[in-house]
Design a protein around this motif. Structure first.
Motif, mmCIF file in Angstrom:
data_model
loop_
_atom_site.group_PDB
_atom_site.id
_atom_site.type_symbol
_atom_site.label_atom_id
_atom_site.label_comp_id
_atom_site.label_asym_id
_atom_site.label_seq_id
_atom_site.Cartn_x
_atom_site.Cartn_y
_atom_site.Cartn_z
ATOM 1 N N SER A 76 78.667 -28.934 -38.495
ATOM 2 C CA SER A 76 78.999 -28.178 -39.710
ATOM 3 C C SER A 76 77.742 -27.653 -40.391
ATOM 4 O O SER A 76 77.775 -26.630 -41.072
ATOM 5 C CB SER A 76 79.799 -29.054 -40.680
ATOM 6 N N PHE A 77 76.605 -28.342 -40.204
ATOM 7 C CA PHE A 77 75.352 -27.856 -40.781
ATOM 8 C C PHE A 77 74.899 -26.566 -40.094
ATOM 9 O O PHE A 77 74.549 -25.590 -40.751
ATOM 10 C CB PHE A 77 74.255 -28.919 -40.653
ATOM 11 N N THR A 78 74.894 -26.573 -38.766
ATOM 12 C CA THR A 78 74.439 -25.381 -38.055
ATOM 13 C C THR A 78 75.393 -24.209 -38.287
ATOM 14 O O THR A 78 74.958 -23.060 -38.380
ATOM 15 C CB THR A 78 74.307 -25.668 -36.551
ATOM 16 N N GLU A 79 76.694 -24.483 -38.391
ATOM 17 C CA GLU A 79 77.654 -23.410 -38.681
ATOM 18 C C GLU A 79 77.380 -22.818 -40.066
ATOM 19 O O GLU A 79 77.417 -21.599 -40.252
ATOM 20 C CB GLU A 79 79.083 -23.952 -38.605
ATOM 21 N N TRP A 80 77.101 -23.701 -41.032
ATOM 22 C CA TRP A 80 76.846 -23.229 -42.393
ATOM 23 C C TRP A 80 75.579 -22.387 -42.454
ATOM 24 O O TRP A 80 75.553 -21.332 -43.101
ATOM 25 C CB TRP A 80 76.737 -24.437 -43.326
ATOM 26 N N PHE A 81 74.517 -22.828 -41.765
ATOM 27 C CA PHE A 81 73.278 -22.053 -41.742
ATOM 28 C C PHE A 81 73.477 -20.717 -41.035
ATOM 29 O O PHE A 81 72.895 -19.703 -41.425
ATOM 30 C CB PHE A 81 72.162 -22.852 -41.077
ATOM 31 N N ARG A 86 66.303 -29.522 -52.255
ATOM 32 C CA ARG A 86 67.009 -29.813 -53.508
ATOM 33 C C ARG A 86 68.341 -29.064 -53.565
ATOM 34 O O ARG A 86 69.366 -29.613 -53.969
ATOM 35 C CB ARG A 86 66.121 -29.419 -54.686
ATOM 36 N N GLN A 87 68.315 -27.788 -53.170
ATOM 37 C CA GLN A 87 69.540 -26.991 -53.205
ATOM 38 C C GLN A 87 70.543 -27.446 -52.149
ATOM 39 O O GLN A 87 71.755 -27.410 -52.378
ATOM 40 C CB GLN A 87 69.185 -25.515 -53.014
ATOM 41 N N LEU A 88 70.043 -27.862 -50.987
ATOM 42 C CA LEU A 88 70.944 -28.363 -49.947
ATOM 43 C C LEU A 88 71.678 -29.615 -50.430
ATOM 44 O O LEU A 88 72.867 -29.805 -50.141
ATOM 45 C CB LEU A 88 70.163 -28.665 -48.668
ATOM 46 N N LEU A 89 70.987 -30.460 -51.158
ATOM 47 C CA LEU A 89 71.619 -31.662 -51.708
ATOM 48 C C LEU A 89 72.775 -31.323 -52.643
ATOM 49 O O LEU A 89 73.692 -32.130 -52.830
ATOM 50 C CB LEU A 89 70.590 -32.508 -52.462
ATOM 51 N N GLU A 90 72.742 -30.134 -53.232
ATOM 52 C CA GLU A 90 73.759 -29.743 -54.200
ATOM 53 C C GLU A 90 74.952 -29.040 -53.563
ATOM 54 O O GLU A 90 75.914 -28.700 -54.262
ATOM 55 C CB GLU A 90 73.133 -28.835 -55.254
ATOM 56 N N VAL A 91 74.910 -28.809 -52.234
ATOM 57 C CA VAL A 91 76.027 -28.139 -51.563
ATOM 58 C C VAL A 91 77.197 -29.123 -51.476
ATOM 59 O O VAL A 91 77.094 -30.174 -50.824
ATOM 60 C CB VAL A 91 75.618 -27.662 -50.151
ATOM 61 N N PRO A 92 78.329 -28.827 -52.112
ATOM 62 C CA PRO A 92 79.421 -29.811 -52.217
ATOM 63 C C PRO A 92 79.988 -30.276 -50.885
ATOM 64 O O PRO A 92 80.338 -31.448 -50.723
ATOM 65 C CB PRO A 92 80.483 -29.065 -53.040
ATOM 66 N N ARG A 93 80.069 -29.376 -49.913
ATOM 67 C CA ARG A 93 80.765 -29.726 -48.675
ATOM 68 C C ARG A 93 80.078 -30.845 -47.886
ATOM 69 O O ARG A 93 80.713 -31.539 -47.100
ATOM 70 C CB ARG A 93 80.918 -28.489 -47.784
#
Length: 348
Positions: free
Chosen positions: A122-127, A13-20
């Protein structure tokens, strides 16, 4: 405190809310509270052997050519305990395959559409950035926890915290320590972690999860006492539940609550049990008599009136209690031992 639980605070749910990322939920709404630890991209039909659990699995659907392949892919992801699927649209297909949506909805596995302009990297960089910041936060809280323990034990002055407290904006005149189990969410104030205990330097304005021990408020030089009170109060709160305050510790009932079962056991076995066994065998009421005598502060007259007994009858019962337990109810030190046995130990 390990890093993984901290990272697992993130949910689908929180990942869905990440604007980028501009993600769009397609199916599997019932699984939105699943935790996410990492992102893994794959075009394998059955990626399960390469997953560790709690990932968001990213794919452009190169292997998802028909309904059977969608079922196999989603089933492998679900069986591996991954948390969600992110489908990159615009590469193999212009939209998420309907067959994949159906199976994910049935499995309760969140399925998200990833816009074509968002690279999977970009997902793995963000994590990775998130993991690094979590490690830094954990290290800082552990260092603060060790410092707070040194202050509590008298090995450091609370003055070393002045600059950090200034950064939090807390009032230096009304600081207090709150001891609790390590919280999952951020709390306002200065937080330190020492083993399985978190110490928050905060104020009375905030609400904390239970159980918690709260020290008395005061200026910075009072902080060492507030820390000691909070830790002692937490020990009681863990046994009794709720929030226990330092001001409540200097009472006899609070002292009894701090005794462990092993500490209470000798009083129960040597004092309470003989009285209980005698009452059961002879139909007497020595336990009731002693409880009333203690409640009346050891006053023979007040106890006699309360129990509707002649004072001589009461003295006879008190003598019987002494013969059974070896403790004289008329002597202060023995009366304390009797009170511990009656009020803190089992009596029936």
């Amino acid at each position: 405190m390990t890093s993984e639980p901290a990272v697992l605070r993130l949910t689908v749910r929180q990942l869905l809310e990440v604007p980028r990322f501009r993600l769009r939920l397609v199916a599997g709404e019932s699984g939105l509270d699943r935790p996410i630890r990492w992102a893994h991209s794959t075009e394998l039909l059955e990626p399960g052997p390469y997953l560790r659990g709690n990932e968001v699995v990213l794919t452009v659907g190169a292997a998802l050519r028909d309904a059977d392949s969608c079922v196999a892919f989603a089933g492998s992801v679900k069986a591996s305990r991954a948390s969600a699927i992110g489908y990159g649209v615009g590469d193999v297909t212009e939209d998420v395959p309907e067959a994949l949506s159906r199976v994910c909805e049935r499995l309760g596995l969140p399925l998200m559409a990833v816009p074509p302009e968002i690279p999977f990297l970009s997902f793995t960089e963000w994590f990775a950035e998130r993991l690094a910041s979590t490690h830094d936060e954990r290290h800082e809280r552990e260092e603060t926890g060790r410092l707070l323990r040194m202050i509590r034990e008298g090995h450091a002055s609370a003055e070393v915290l002045r600059a950090r407290i200034d950064e939090t904006g807390l009032d230096h005149g009304s600081l207090l320590a709150i001891a609790m189990d390590v919280p999952e969410n951020d709390l306002p104030g200065l937080l330190g972690v020492d083993g399985d205990t978190a110490i928050l330097i905060g104020s009375e304005e905030h609400v904390w999860a239970e159980p918690a021990g709260v020290g008395s408020p005061g200026p910075l030089e009072h902080l060492a006492l507030s820390l000691a009170e909070s830790v002692a109060a937490l020990e009681v709160a863990r046994r009794t539940g709720g929030v226990v305050r330092g001001a409540d510790l200097a009472t006899f009932p609070a002292l009894l609550r701090r005794l462990t079962p092993d500490q209470v056991s000798p009083f129960a076995e040597q004092i309470a049990r003989p009285l209980r066994d005698y009452d059961n065998a002879h139909g007497t009421s020595l336990v009731e008599t002693l409880s009333t005598f203690l409640a009346m502060g050891g006053a023979v007259g007040a106890t006699s009136r309360s129990l509707f007994l002649h004072p001589n009858t009461l003295r006879h019962r008190l003598a019987r209690i002494e013969s059974l337990t070896g403790r004289n109810p008329l002597q202060f030190e023995d009366r304390v031992a009797l009170a511990i046995a009656i009020w803190a130990g089992p009596t029936n």
